[in-house]
Motif scaffolding. Structure first.
Motif, PDB file in Angstrom:
ATOM      1  N   LEU A 179      -7.907  -1.742   4.860  1.00  0.00           N
ATOM      2  CA  LEU A 179      -7.355  -0.389   4.909  1.00  0.00           C
ATOM      3  C   LEU A 179      -8.450   0.632   4.603  1.00  0.00           C
ATOM      4  O   LEU A 179      -9.182   0.500   3.630  1.00  0.00           O
ATOM      5  CB  LEU A 179      -6.206  -0.234   3.905  1.00  0.00           C
ATOM      6  N   GLU A 185      -2.647  11.881   3.338  1.00  0.00           N
ATOM      7  CA  GLU A 185      -3.557  10.822   3.775  1.00  0.00           C
ATOM      8  C   GLU A 185      -2.908   9.948   4.829  1.00  0.00           C
ATOM      9  O   GLU A 185      -1.679   9.921   4.965  1.00  0.00           O
ATOM     10  CB  GLU A 185      -4.005   9.953   2.593  1.00  0.00           C
ATOM     11  N   ARG A 186      -3.767   9.238   5.554  1.00  0.00           N
ATOM     12  CA  ARG A 186      -3.319   8.209   6.470  1.00  0.00           C
ATOM     13  C   ARG A 186      -4.180   6.966   6.234  1.00  0.00           C
ATOM     14  O   ARG A 186      -5.356   7.071   5.864  1.00  0.00           O
ATOM     15  CB  ARG A 186      -3.457   8.649   7.936  1.00  0.00           C
ATOM     16  N   GLY A 187      -3.574   5.792   6.445  1.00  0.00           N
ATOM     17  CA  GLY A 187      -4.293   4.548   6.267  1.00  0.00           C
ATOM     18  C   GLY A 187      -4.615   3.909   7.599  1.00  0.00           C
ATOM     19  O   GLY A 187      -3.706   3.466   8.318  1.00  0.00           O
ATOM     20  N   LYS A 224       0.841  -1.184   0.000  1.00  0.00           N
ATOM     21  CA  LYS A 224       0.000   0.000   0.000  1.00  0.00           C
ATOM     22  C   LYS A 224       0.886   1.247   0.000  1.00  0.00           C
ATOM     23  O   LYS A 224       1.907   1.300   0.679  1.00  0.00           O
ATOM     24  CB  LYS A 224      -0.919   0.039   1.225  1.00  0.00           C
ATOM     25  N   GLY A 269       1.311   5.508   7.489  1.00  0.00           N
ATOM     26  CA  GLY A 269       1.556   6.415   6.387  1.00  0.00           C
ATOM     27  C   GLY A 269       2.151   7.717   6.899  1.00  0.00           C
ATOM     28  O   GLY A 269       2.246   7.944   8.109  1.00  0.00           O
ATOM     29  N   ARG A 306      -8.730   4.697   3.999  1.00  0.00           N
ATOM     30  CA  ARG A 306      -7.946   5.915   3.762  1.00  0.00           C
ATOM     31  C   ARG A 306      -8.688   7.120   4.335  1.00  0.00           C
ATOM     32  O   ARG A 306      -9.897   7.282   4.134  1.00  0.00           O
ATOM     33  CB  ARG A 306      -7.701   6.122   2.260  1.00  0.00           C
ATOM     34  N   VAL A 315       0.492   5.367   0.533  1.00  0.00           N
ATOM     35  CA  VAL A 315      -0.389   6.443   0.996  1.00  0.00           C
ATOM     36  C   VAL A 315       0.326   7.769   0.790  1.00  0.00           C
ATOM     37  O   VAL A 315       1.471   7.934   1.233  1.00  0.00           O
ATOM     38  CB  VAL A 315      -0.753   6.244   2.484  1.00  0.00           C
TER      39      VAL A 315
END
Length: 269
Positions: free
Chosen positions: A58, A30-32, A24, A45, A60, A26
């Motif tokens: 996940l 953004e944060r996951g 993944k 992230g 987002r 990010v």
């Protein structure tokens, strides 16, 4: 042999697919938020990280500031005036975990609480306060909305009342009020000017009375100003002593002051 190669190819394809699902990326804004078997394990992230396919999920979450228009609201102010108000609010996510766990849709929730708070706060103020003290109202709105959205991990940074739409009758009434206020100021200024002019003329009269020669000079200056223009005005200079003599005769009943005094003395004897 072909079956063996087919199996290897299928296995490699499955491994590649799982690898793609586990990787993944990010972006910075953004944060996951990762859920493992339904339980939250935290936010990751930005950048590249791995998750366990099928086991992990996940979600987002964007950390950028959201600019959201508050739909126009019909509000009745404290002095019973119906106005139509729209506003804008700025907010962003500061805790990705709470923004996912504490509320289903933090954007929709913030929008709804902003609408209800706008109607509630504006219903507690007068129309004049709404039009004049808009900064204070904006601060109150921001504080109240932020207190509600704080458990969701959402920070409301700014709330601004953009437009206040007044009824046509109220606009005409306010226009008449403003016109009357301007007329009042004009009359007051005119009266003050007349008062100052009267004071100045009184001071000038006192000075001229104490200096008769100055009065003669003022008369000559006025005559010079009139004669400089091309007109048919005739000027007959009259000495001030003649005017004073006429004034004295009028006060003594048409006789010189000495004769009037002698007559009064003979009558008393």
């Amino acid at each position: 042999m072909n079956a063996a190669w087919t199996g290897i190819a299928v296995a490699a394809l499955i491994v590649l697919l799982l690898l793609m699902m586990s990787v993944k990326i990010v972006p910075e804004y953004e944060r996951g938020v990762i859920f493992r078997l339904g339980r939250i394990i935290g936010a990751k992230g930005p950048g590249l990280f791995f998750i366990i396919p099928v086991v992990d999920r996940l979600v987002r979450v964007s950390l950028r500031t959201v600019t959201m228009d508050i739909p126009p609201q019909d509000v009745i102010t404290k002095d019973n005036v119906t106005v139509r108000v729209n506003a804008v609010t700025y907010f962003n996510v500061v805790d990705p975990n709470r923004s996912v766990v504490a509320i289903e849709d933090h954007v929709k929730g913030t929008s709804q609480i902003a609408q209800t708070t706008l109607r509630s706060i504006l219903g507690q103020v007068d129309l004049d306060e709404l039009l004049v003290n808009r900064d204070e109202i904006n601060q109150r709105l921001q504080q109240i909305i932020d207190e509600v959205t704080n458990p969701w991990g959402v920070k409301v940074t700014l709330v601004e009342v953009k437009d206040v739409e007044l009824p046509e009758a109220m606009r005409r009434a306010m226009a008449r009020q403003a016109e009357a206020e301007r007329d009042r100021r004009a009359k007051v200024i005119h009266a003050k000017g007349e008062f100052e002019a009267a004071e100045t003329l009184a001071d000038a009269a006192v000075r001229l009375e104490g200096h008769p020669a100055a009065m003669h000079l003022r008369i000559l200056s006025t005559m010079s100003e009139i004669s400089s223009e091309r007109n048919s005005t005739l000027i007959f200079p009259l000495p001030m002593e003649v005017l004073r003599l006429v004034d004295m005769l009028s006060q003594s009943g048409g006789r010189p002051a000495g004769l009037a005094a002698e007559r009064q003395a003979g009558e008393s004897g």
